[in-house]
Structures are given as structure tokens and as C-alpha cells.
Design a protein around this motif. Structure first.
Motif, short mmCIF file in Angstrom:
data_model
loop_
_atom_site.label_atom_id
_atom_site.label_comp_id
_atom_site.label_asym_id
_atom_site.label_seq_id
_atom_site.Cartn_x
_atom_site.Cartn_y
_atom_site.Cartn_z
N ILE A 71 1.80 -13.71 -9.55
CA ILE A 71 1.46 -12.62 -8.65
C ILE A 71 -0.05 -12.56 -8.50
O ILE A 71 -0.78 -12.72 -9.48
CB ILE A 71 1.99 -11.28 -9.21
CG1 ILE A 71 3.52 -11.25 -9.16
CG2 ILE A 71 1.41 -10.11 -8.44
CD1 ILE A 71 4.12 -10.04 -9.84
N HIS A 72 -0.52 -12.36 -7.28
CA HIS A 72 -1.94 -12.22 -7.00
C HIS A 72 -2.20 -10.83 -6.45
O HIS A 72 -1.57 -10.42 -5.46
CB HIS A 72 -2.40 -13.28 -5.99
CG HIS A 72 -2.21 -14.68 -6.47
ND1 HIS A 72 -3.21 -15.40 -7.09
CD2 HIS A 72 -1.13 -15.51 -6.43
CE1 HIS A 72 -2.77 -16.60 -7.40
NE2 HIS A 72 -1.51 -16.69 -7.01
N LEU A 73 -3.13 -10.11 -7.06
CA LEU A 73 -3.48 -8.76 -6.64
C LEU A 73 -4.98 -8.65 -6.37
O LEU A 73 -5.78 -9.33 -7.03
CB LEU A 73 -3.11 -7.74 -7.73
CG LEU A 73 -1.67 -7.70 -8.24
CD1 LEU A 73 -1.56 -6.69 -9.38
CD2 LEU A 73 -0.71 -7.35 -7.12
N HIS A 74 -5.34 -7.78 -5.43
CA HIS A 74 -6.73 -7.40 -5.21
C HIS A 74 -6.84 -5.92 -5.52
O HIS A 74 -6.03 -5.11 -5.04
CB HIS A 74 -7.16 -7.64 -3.76
CG HIS A 74 -7.18 -9.08 -3.37
ND1 HIS A 74 -7.54 -9.51 -2.11
CD2 HIS A 74 -6.90 -10.20 -4.07
CE1 HIS A 74 -7.47 -10.83 -2.05
NE2 HIS A 74 -7.09 -11.27 -3.23
N SER A 75 -7.84 -5.54 -6.30
CA SER A 75 -7.97 -4.15 -6.71
C SER A 75 -9.43 -3.72 -6.76
O SER A 75 -10.31 -4.50 -7.10
CB SER A 75 -7.34 -3.95 -8.10
OG SER A 75 -7.60 -2.65 -8.59
N ASP A 76 -9.67 -2.44 -6.41
CA ASP A 76 -11.02 -1.87 -6.53
C ASP A 76 -11.16 -1.06 -7.82
O ASP A 76 -12.23 -0.49 -8.07
CB ASP A 76 -11.36 -1.02 -5.31
CG ASP A 76 -10.40 0.16 -5.13
OD1 ASP A 76 -9.46 0.30 -5.94
OD2 ASP A 76 -10.60 0.94 -4.18
N ALA A 77 -10.10 -1.00 -8.62
CA ALA A 77 -10.14 -0.33 -9.92
C ALA A 77 -9.27 -1.14 -10.89
O ALA A 77 -8.18 -0.70 -11.26
CB ALA A 77 -9.67 1.11 -9.82
N PRO A 78 -9.72 -2.32 -11.27
CA PRO A 78 -8.87 -3.24 -12.03
C PRO A 78 -8.39 -2.70 -13.38
O PRO A 78 -7.28 -3.03 -13.81
CB PRO A 78 -9.75 -4.48 -12.19
CG PRO A 78 -11.15 -3.99 -12.02
CD PRO A 78 -11.06 -2.88 -11.02
N GLU A 79 -9.22 -1.88 -14.05
CA GLU A 79 -8.80 -1.37 -15.36
C GLU A 79 -7.53 -0.54 -15.24
O GLU A 79 -6.59 -0.69 -16.04
CB GLU A 79 -9.92 -0.52 -15.99
CG GLU A 79 -11.18 -1.31 -16.33
CD GLU A 79 -12.12 -1.47 -15.14
OE1 GLU A 79 -11.77 -0.99 -14.02
OE2 GLU A 79 -13.19 -2.09 -15.31
N ASN A 80 -7.47 0.32 -14.22
CA ASN A 80 -6.28 1.15 -14.01
C ASN A 80 -5.06 0.30 -13.70
O ASN A 80 -3.95 0.53 -14.22
CB ASN A 80 -6.51 2.14 -12.86
CG ASN A 80 -7.60 3.15 -13.16
OD1 ASN A 80 -7.95 3.35 -14.32
ND2 ASN A 80 -8.15 3.77 -12.13
#
Length: 304
Positions: free
Chosen positions: A255-264
Motif C-alpha cells: 500500500i502506498h499512502l501520501h500524508s501531511d501528518a505521518p505520525e498520526n
């Protein structure tokens, strides 16, 4: 940008038009001694025109252009530069050593043939005719010709096109050596990982203007996105609805994800799937920053 470091070349308010097309629109650009500057931008951004002005190949319609404080067409200034253009037309019947000897004759204090050949990785090609070389070998020879005059300013236009990974890495080592010796280097490349690996400063052009300027880290900060990759059976359609997830897709077991808050997102991923494995987290790179900057420029132009 470090003001105390000597400026070796500059464009100040440079304007260049070709008929109705404005290639440079008041461009300001400074090149400093001992600095590698990556000049990036989409096709038509003005990179080639800016370099042509600095090389004295064409004249600005307005503004000021200086090479070592002189007119770029001044012969004394031109002897202090080296150039490796994307396209080079060299006498195909000459050997590599003959090409080097000829080029060295144009400079007052050139490097020795042996040193130039070693730095460019062409020592084993000196007796070969230029026409008999592969595309990657010819690029290495062109690099040797560009550095043989001990340039104080080196222009490299797509220098590693056609090179294999090993040759590219060796050329990077040679470029770093030149910079360490105090040579200023201007690099244009479509290999953004190359600019990311080498550049102390990056200037992104668009429509003849500077869109952004700074270190690689500074440009990365324009894109607050982190890439997450993992092996999991979680449903990507559901993941795409999570807060702080801007993109989700599956590639086989990954799975590939893009996130602006990776810790959460990472905490929630591990809670949702304790069997999750092969976790990789990577911050946005120069490629993402470049894409975002040029996209914003195109959007602003359309809105105007």
C-alpha cells in the motif's frame, strides 16, 4: 545564498525576447565561487536562454549580464569557463587524446591530459576515435574537454544522459572535487535525484522568472507530504478516507499512502493492522517540490 562568497557571474533584470515570446522576464541570478547551482524548470522555462546569455552566445534585450565582472564575450572571461552542452559536435575522426590536446591548447594553464582523463574516467579511451565510442563514453569525453582548462565556472547541461549508473556516480565524484577546489558549477538536468544529490542551491525557473530559490531542504519544505509504503491487507478505499491521507493506492501486496501528518497515520495503521510489515516512510523529495512549484505557476498563469 552567501553574500561574502565571490560572485563569478550574474544576470540582473535580464530580458530576452524572441519575437512575441518572452524567454526571460527580468531574471536575476548570481553564481558564486565554490558553489554548485542546479538550474531547473520545465521546457520553455528559460534555462537555455539564461545560460546562452552567460556564455555570450546571445545578447540580452535589457538588463545586465556579467561574467567575472566583464562582458561574457570578452576572451579573458571566456577562458575561465568550461562548457558541456547537451549536444556536442566534435570531429569524429580524431582520437580522444587528440581532442583533449586540441582543447587544452586554448587555455593558458590547462590540466595535464592524464589528470583530465582520469577525472572524467576516460583514461582507457585515449587512443580510441571519438566516432567509435558509445553515447555514454562520448559524454564522458565531453566532460573531460570541459574541465581540462581548469575552469573557474563550469556549465553542465544534462551531463549524465546516456551514462550507466557506475559512470554517473564517478562523474558525481569528479563534480564534487571541482566544487571543493573552488570551481562554480551550473547544472541543468532532468534527473532530479542528480540535482538533489549535488546541489547546494537550487533555482527553479518558470516562464523566464524565478519561481523558487534555496537549498534542497528549503524547496522540500514547499511540499508538506510524506510517502508511506507498507505490506498490509487493509482496504485502500477506506484508507483514502482517513484524515491526513491525500492519496492511497495498492501495488500488489503493498500500500502506498501520501500524508501531511505521518505520525498520526502511522499510529492508526499499526492499530488497524498489527501484522503490518515492510514499513517505509519517506519525506517529499526535490521531484515532488519541483512538480508542486511548476504546477502552482501554471495554475496562476491560467487564472491570470
Amino acid at each position: 545564498m552567501i553574500p561574502s562568497v565571490a560572485v563569478v557571474a550574474s544576470l540582473s533584470g535580464a530580458i530576452k525576447r524572441y519575437g512575441a515570446l518572452t524567454a526571460l522576464d527580468g531574471l536575476d541570478l548570481m553564481l558564486h565561487r565554490g558553489e554548485l547551482l542546479a538550474l531547473l524548470g520545465p521546457n520553455g522555462a528559460g534555462k537555455s536562454t539564461a545560460i546562452s546569455l552567460l556564455l555570450g552566445l546571445t545578447r540580452a534585450d535589457a538588463g545586465k549580464v556579467e561574467l567575472f565582472g566583464k562582458d561574457p564575450q570578452d576572451i579573458d572571461a571566456r577562458r575561465r569557463i568550461g562548457v558541456m552542452l547537451q549536444s556536442a559536435f566534435l570531429p569524429s575522426t580524431l582520437t580522444v587524446s587528440e581532442l583533449l590536446r586540441l582543447t587544452m591548447s586554448y587555455y593558458p594553464a590547462p590540466r595535464s591530459m592524464e589528470e583530465s582523463a582520469a577525472m572524467a574516467g576516460v583514461s582507457d579511451l585515449l587512443s580510441r576515435r571519438y566516432s567509435a565510442l558509445s553515447g555514454g563514453q562520448q559524454r564522458r569525453v565531453q566532460f573531460a574537454l570541459a574541465l581540462c582548462g581548469r575552469p573557474e565556472l563550469l556549465f553542465l547541461d544534462e551531463p549524465t544522459v546516456g551514462m550507466d549508473i557506475d559512470a554517473r556516480q564517478k562523474l558525481w565524484v569528479a563534480i564534487r572535487r571541482l566544487v571543493a577546489e573552488g570551481c562554480a558549477v551550473v547544472l541543468t538536468t532532468h534527473y532530479l535525484e542528480e540535482a538533489e544529490a549535488l546541489a547546494q542551491r537550487v533555482v527553479v525557473l518558470g516562464k523566464g522568472r524565478v519561481l523558487s530559490e534555496g537549498s534542497v531542504d528549503a524547496l522540500r519544505s514547499h511540499v508538506a507530504v510524506t510517502r508511506i509504503r507498507c505490506s498490509s491487507d487493509l482496504d485502500v478505499v477506506a484508507l483514502a478516507q482517513w484524515p491526513h491521507v491525500s492519496h492511497a493506492e495498492r501495488d500488489g501486496a503493498h500500500i502506498h499512502l501520501h500524508s501531511d501528518a505521518p505520525e498520526n497515520v502511522l499510529r492508526r495503521l499499526l492499530d488497524a493492522d498489527p501484522a503490518l510489515s515492510e514499513l517505509e516512510v519517506r519525506r517529499a523529495g526535490l521531484a515532488e517540490a519541483f512538480t508542486e512549484l511548476t504546477r502552482e505557476s501554471a495554475t496562476e498563469k491560467e487564472a491570470a
